[in-house]
Scaffold this motif. Structure first.
Motif, PDB file in Angstrom:
ATOM      1  N   GLN A   1      -4.410   5.832  88.997  1.00 46.45           N
ATOM      2  CA  GLN A   1      -4.896   4.842  88.044  1.00 46.45           C
ATOM      3  C   GLN A   1      -3.778   4.420  87.087  1.00 46.45           C
ATOM      4  O   GLN A   1      -3.747   3.277  86.654  1.00 46.45           O
ATOM      5  CB  GLN A   1      -6.079   5.409  87.250  1.00 46.45           C
ATOM      6  N   ASN A   2      -2.854   5.330  86.793  1.00 45.40           N
ATOM      7  CA  ASN A   2      -1.734   4.979  85.934  1.00 45.40           C
ATOM      8  C   ASN A   2      -0.775   3.999  86.610  1.00 45.40           C
ATOM      9  O   ASN A   2      -0.073   3.257  85.939  1.00 45.40           O
ATOM     10  CB  ASN A   2      -0.974   6.235  85.509  1.00 45.40           C
TER      11      ASN A   2
ATOM     12  N   SER B   1      -8.387  15.298  90.578  1.00 43.96           N
ATOM     13  CA  SER B   1      -8.332  14.611  89.278  1.00 43.96           C
ATOM     14  C   SER B   1      -6.906  14.203  88.948  1.00 43.96           C
ATOM     15  O   SER B   1      -6.667  13.093  88.472  1.00 43.96           O
ATOM     16  CB  SER B   1      -8.883  15.518  88.178  1.00 43.96           C
ATOM     17  N   LYS B   2      -5.972  15.092  89.211  1.00 46.77           N
ATOM     18  CA  LYS B   2      -4.563  14.795  88.940  1.00 46.77           C
ATOM     19  C   LYS B   2      -4.100  13.588  89.750  1.00 46.77           C
ATOM     20  O   LYS B   2      -3.473  12.672  89.218  1.00 46.77           O
ATOM     21  CB  LYS B   2      -3.702  16.024  89.268  1.00 46.77           C
ATOM     22  N   HIS B   3      -4.448  13.569  91.023  1.00 45.81           N
ATOM     23  CA  HIS B   3      -4.021  12.464  91.879  1.00 45.81           C
ATOM     24  C   HIS B   3      -4.735  11.161  91.519  1.00 45.81           C
ATOM     25  O   HIS B   3      -4.121  10.090  91.550  1.00 45.81           O
ATOM     26  CB  HIS B   3      -4.234  12.810  93.351  1.00 45.81           C
ATOM     27  N   LEU B   4      -6.017  11.251  91.192  1.00 45.92           N
ATOM     28  CA  LEU B   4      -6.739  10.043  90.800  1.00 45.92           C
ATOM     29  C   LEU B   4      -6.177   9.481  89.505  1.00 45.92           C
ATOM     30  O   LEU B   4      -6.013   8.265  89.373  1.00 45.92           O
ATOM     31  CB  LEU B   4      -8.231  10.338  90.653  1.00 45.92           C
ATOM     32  N   ASN B   5      -5.880  10.339  88.549  1.00 45.91           N
ATOM     33  CA  ASN B   5      -5.312   9.879  87.286  1.00 45.91           C
ATOM     34  C   ASN B   5      -3.933   9.276  87.501  1.00 45.91           C
ATOM     35  O   ASN B   5      -3.593   8.251  86.894  1.00 45.91           O
ATOM     36  CB  ASN B   5      -5.241  11.022  86.271  1.00 45.91           C
ATOM     37  N   ALA B   6      -3.131   9.879  88.365  1.00 50.89           N
ATOM     38  CA  ALA B   6      -1.797   9.332  88.653  1.00 50.89           C
ATOM     39  C   ALA B   6      -1.921   7.966  89.315  1.00 50.89           C
ATOM     40  O   ALA B   6      -1.177   7.046  89.000  1.00 50.89           O
ATOM     41  CB  ALA B   6      -1.011  10.294  89.549  1.00 50.89           C
TER      42      ALA B   6
ATOM     43  N   GLN C   1      -1.739   1.541  88.590  1.00 58.17           N
ATOM     44  CA  GLN C   1      -2.359   0.218  88.759  1.00 58.17           C
ATOM     45  C   GLN C   1      -2.085  -0.678  87.572  1.00 58.17           C
ATOM     46  O   GLN C   1      -1.801  -0.320  86.519  1.00 58.17           O
ATOM     47  CB  GLN C   1      -3.859   0.367  88.963  1.00 58.17           C
TER      48      GLN C   1
ATOM     49  N   LEU D   1     -11.373   4.335  96.116  1.00 61.61           N
ATOM     50  CA  LEU D   1     -11.464   5.029  94.844  1.00 61.61           C
ATOM     51  C   LEU D   1     -12.883   5.527  94.600  1.00 61.61           C
ATOM     52  O   LEU D   1     -13.089   6.661  94.153  1.00 61.61           O
ATOM     53  CB  LEU D   1     -11.018   4.107  93.706  1.00 61.61           C
TER      54      LEU D   1
ATOM     55  N   GLU E   1     -14.013   9.395  94.112  1.00 58.95           N
ATOM     56  CA  GLU E   1     -14.774   9.814  92.937  1.00 58.95           C
ATOM     57  C   GLU E   1     -16.076  10.500  93.348  1.00 58.95           C
ATOM     58  O   GLU E   1     -16.480  11.488  92.728  1.00 58.95           O
ATOM     59  CB  GLU E   1     -15.034   8.629  92.009  1.00 58.95           C
TER      60      GLU E   1
ATOM     61  N   GLN F   1      -9.304  19.959  90.266  1.00 57.64           N
ATOM     62  CA  GLN F   1      -8.111  19.733  89.450  1.00 57.64           C
ATOM     63  C   GLN F   1      -7.071  18.911  90.202  1.00 57.64           C
ATOM     64  O   GLN F   1      -6.473  17.988  89.635  1.00 57.64           O
ATOM     65  CB  GLN F   1      -7.521  21.077  89.005  1.00 57.64           C
TER      66      GLN F   1
END
Length: 65
Positions: free
Chosen positions: A62-63, A55-60, A65, A7, A11, A52
């Protein structure tokens, strides 16, 4: 699931890609040659798309976890 190290690397990559998009935008706004301006604009847009998508994949991720 991503490890904390993975991660962190993603980032870092995201930050570098954001910097690239800003740099290409700066070059596009300061160059006189029309072809170079277009190239920098295209490269900046592609970098912004990468930001973009990442960010979308990182946010998905993190959701989940």
């Amino acid at each position: 699931m991503l490890s904390s190290k993975e991660l962190m690397h993603l980032e870092d990559f995201l930050g570098m890609e954001q910097n690239c998009a800003k740099t290409m935008s700066y070059f596009a706004s300061n160059v006189q040659d029309a072809q170079a301006k277009q190239l920098f604009q295209q490269l900046g847009q592609k970098s912004q798309q990468h930001v973009q998508t990442m960010s979308k994949h990182l946010n998905a991720g993190q959701n989940l976890q």
